[in-house]
Scaffold this motif. Sequence first.
Motif, PDB file in Angstrom:
ATOM      1  N   GLY A 101      37.498  26.158  43.787  1.00 22.30           N
ATOM      2  CA  GLY A 101      36.459  26.149  44.928  1.00 22.30           C
ATOM      3  C   GLY A 101      37.220  27.092  46.318  1.00 22.30           C
ATOM      4  N   HIS A 102      38.186  26.507  46.688  1.00 30.18           N
ATOM      5  CA  HIS A 102      38.762  26.994  47.892  1.00 30.18           C
ATOM      6  C   HIS A 102      39.071  28.546  47.775  1.00 30.18           C
ATOM      7  CE1 HIS A 102      39.108  23.941  50.762  1.00 30.18           C
ATOM      8  NE2 HIS A 102      39.660  22.955  49.929  1.00 30.18           N
ATOM      9  N   LEU A 103      39.745  28.830  46.508  1.00 30.53           N
ATOM     10  CA  LEU A 103      39.894  30.178  46.197  1.00 30.53           C
ATOM     11  C   LEU A 103      38.857  31.053  46.212  1.00 30.53           C
ATOM     12  CD1 LEU A 103      42.925  30.967  43.723  1.00 30.53           C
ATOM     13  CD2 LEU A 103      40.882  32.480  44.171  1.00 30.53           C
TER      14      LEU A 103
ATOM     15  N   VAL B 101      46.179  26.696  51.018  1.00 27.04           N
ATOM     16  CA  VAL B 101      46.801  25.818  51.921  1.00 27.04           C
ATOM     17  C   VAL B 101      45.512  24.581  52.524  1.00 27.04           C
ATOM     18  CG1 VAL B 101      48.944  27.014  52.770  1.00 27.04           C
ATOM     19  CG2 VAL B 101      46.517  27.707  53.553  1.00 27.04           C
ATOM     20  N   SER B 102      45.929  23.549  52.130  1.00 22.98           N
ATOM     21  CA  SER B 102      45.075  22.560  52.485  1.00 22.98           C
ATOM     22  C   SER B 102      45.694  21.454  52.975  1.00 22.98           C
ATOM     23  CB  SER B 102      43.818  22.299  51.422  1.00 22.98           C
ATOM     24  OG  SER B 102      44.517  21.572  50.384  1.00 22.98           O
ATOM     25  N   GLY B 103      44.776  20.048  52.960  1.00 21.26           N
ATOM     26  CA  GLY B 103      45.283  18.934  53.434  1.00 21.26           C
ATOM     27  C   GLY B 103      46.162  18.091  52.385  1.00 21.26           C
TER      28      GLY B 103
ATOM     29  N   GLY C  59      37.082  24.915  55.113  1.00 16.09           N
ATOM     30  CA  GLY C  59      37.355  23.548  55.067  1.00 16.09           C
ATOM     31  C   GLY C  59      36.252  23.325  53.920  1.00 16.09           C
ATOM     32  N   ASP C  60      36.454  22.076  53.399  1.00 21.61           N
ATOM     33  CA  ASP C  60      35.507  21.449  52.157  1.00 21.61           C
ATOM     34  C   ASP C  60      34.085  21.823  52.202  1.00 21.61           C
ATOM     35  OD1 ASP C  60      38.127  20.752  51.265  1.00 21.61           O
ATOM     36  OD2 ASP C  60      37.775  18.650  51.524  1.00 21.61           O
ATOM     37  N   ASN C  61      33.583  22.148  51.340  1.00 22.87           N
ATOM     38  CA  ASN C  61      31.994  22.883  51.256  1.00 22.87           C
ATOM     39  C   ASN C  61      31.616  22.810  49.883  1.00 22.87           C
ATOM     40  OD1 ASN C  61      31.677  25.888  51.124  1.00 22.87           O
ATOM     41  ND2 ASN C  61      33.705  25.522  51.985  1.00 22.87           N
TER      42      ASN C  61
ATOM     43  N   ASN D 271      37.181  22.698  39.628  1.00 21.12           N
ATOM     44  CA  ASN D 271      38.232  22.295  40.312  1.00 21.12           C
ATOM     45  C   ASN D 271      38.273  22.521  41.704  1.00 21.12           C
ATOM     46  OD1 ASN D 271      41.030  22.519  41.357  1.00 21.12           O
ATOM     47  ND2 ASN D 271      42.116  22.539  39.545  1.00 21.12           N
ATOM     48  N   HIS D 272      38.369  21.631  42.276  1.00 25.83           N
ATOM     49  CA  HIS D 272      38.179  21.721  43.945  1.00 25.83           C
ATOM     50  C   HIS D 272      39.251  23.071  44.530  1.00 25.83           C
ATOM     51  CE1 HIS D 272      37.821  20.528  48.270  1.00 25.83           C
ATOM     52  NE2 HIS D 272      39.143  20.661  48.244  1.00 25.83           N
ATOM     53  N   MET D 273      40.395  23.126  43.855  1.00 28.88           N
ATOM     54  CA  MET D 273      41.133  24.319  44.344  1.00 28.88           C
ATOM     55  C   MET D 273      40.691  25.631  44.075  1.00 28.88           C
ATOM     56  SD  MET D 273      43.154  22.680  46.389  1.00 28.88           S
ATOM     57  CE  MET D 273      43.857  23.797  47.047  1.00 28.88           C
TER      58      MET D 273
END
Length: 338
Positions: free
Chosen positions: A117-119, A137-139, A301-303, A113-115
């Motif tokens: 990933g952020h976490l 907190v993202s776009g 950012g996204d990576n 899950n992309h989120m």
Amino acid sequence: MKDRYILAFETSCDETSVAVLKNEKELLSNVIASQIDSHKRFGGVVPEVASRHHVEVITACIEEALAEAGISDKEVTAVAVTYGPGLVGALLVGLAAAKSFAWAHQLPLIPVNHMAGHLMAAQSVTDLKFPLLALLVSGGHTELVYVSQAGDYKIVGETRDDAVGEAYDKIGRVMGLSYPAGREIDQLAHQGQDVYDFPRAMIKEDNLEFSFSGLKSAFINLYHNADQRGEELSQADLAASFQAAVLDILLAKTKKALVQYPVESLVVAGGVAANQGLRERLAAELGQHLEIIIPPLRLCGDNAGMIAYASVSEWNNGNVAGLDLNAKPSLAFEALEE
Ligand code: KG4
Ligand code: ZN
């Protein structure tokens, strides 16, 4: 034990990224091909343009990620890929590449899950200790997530309307700034004063929900009304006032969540976690009470590096997908059941 290498893919929006993570901890490469310049003139991401760019550069990104990591394709142990949330056409490019690689080398395919990933980009800073709370907190998202243990993400509060990054980008557009505008507004905010009294929606309400659409509208109305009167407003003061309202809301709800879910660490992640004002206020207002973990700027950012980190607990938890894995554009964490 043999070294383990995860090859991770991220193509959910406008960044094509491939990374290699060694032995769960060491990010050997994290190649990010940004398409921002192609989307700037449209003032936002154009899905078809995004998909086409991903197709054009994904193979080169894989080669570069392996080369930079100093490993051959045959040394990869597992493949991780973002399968949602995001733009369906964009996600599908990463999925096709990841599946092909996994199939060709007979490797497990780990859906991420992309989120998450952020976490989990926060894992690059320190070994995360659970339970923890995360402000993401993202776009596309603004959510408070309770993580009882690695891989178990539950939403405890989220936005009812716009995501915070989206609000930054929309008011940036009105101010004539280029997309995405978050960083520039953050910089302008540091040169101005909070003189315009913008609303702080739901700040006093006893819940963990956010709302940014009223703030966005208040900003746009003020801007247009001044414009019609031929009045020139200070861009720096506008940015400072907008940012002060945003940060008041984010801080208030995060504090409220910490009262409800007392934990020892707070992760703050996603594109907006790059915000200097947010970092300063978190440190000043919460830094003494708990450990605040914010990924370094390049991992905010996204990576694909963040996807690799998040894939570790998925793999440990036996979450492996078949080659029929599909994109889930509106994939979301579940709410926490009380
Ligand atoms: O996480 P991300 O790279 O992509 C999504 O998954 O959405 O977040 C991008 C968002 C954009 O809305 C951008 O304006 C915002 O993050 N952003 C910032 C800053 N840097 C990026 N917002 C506020 N302050 C910043 N310094
Ligand atoms: Zn993102």
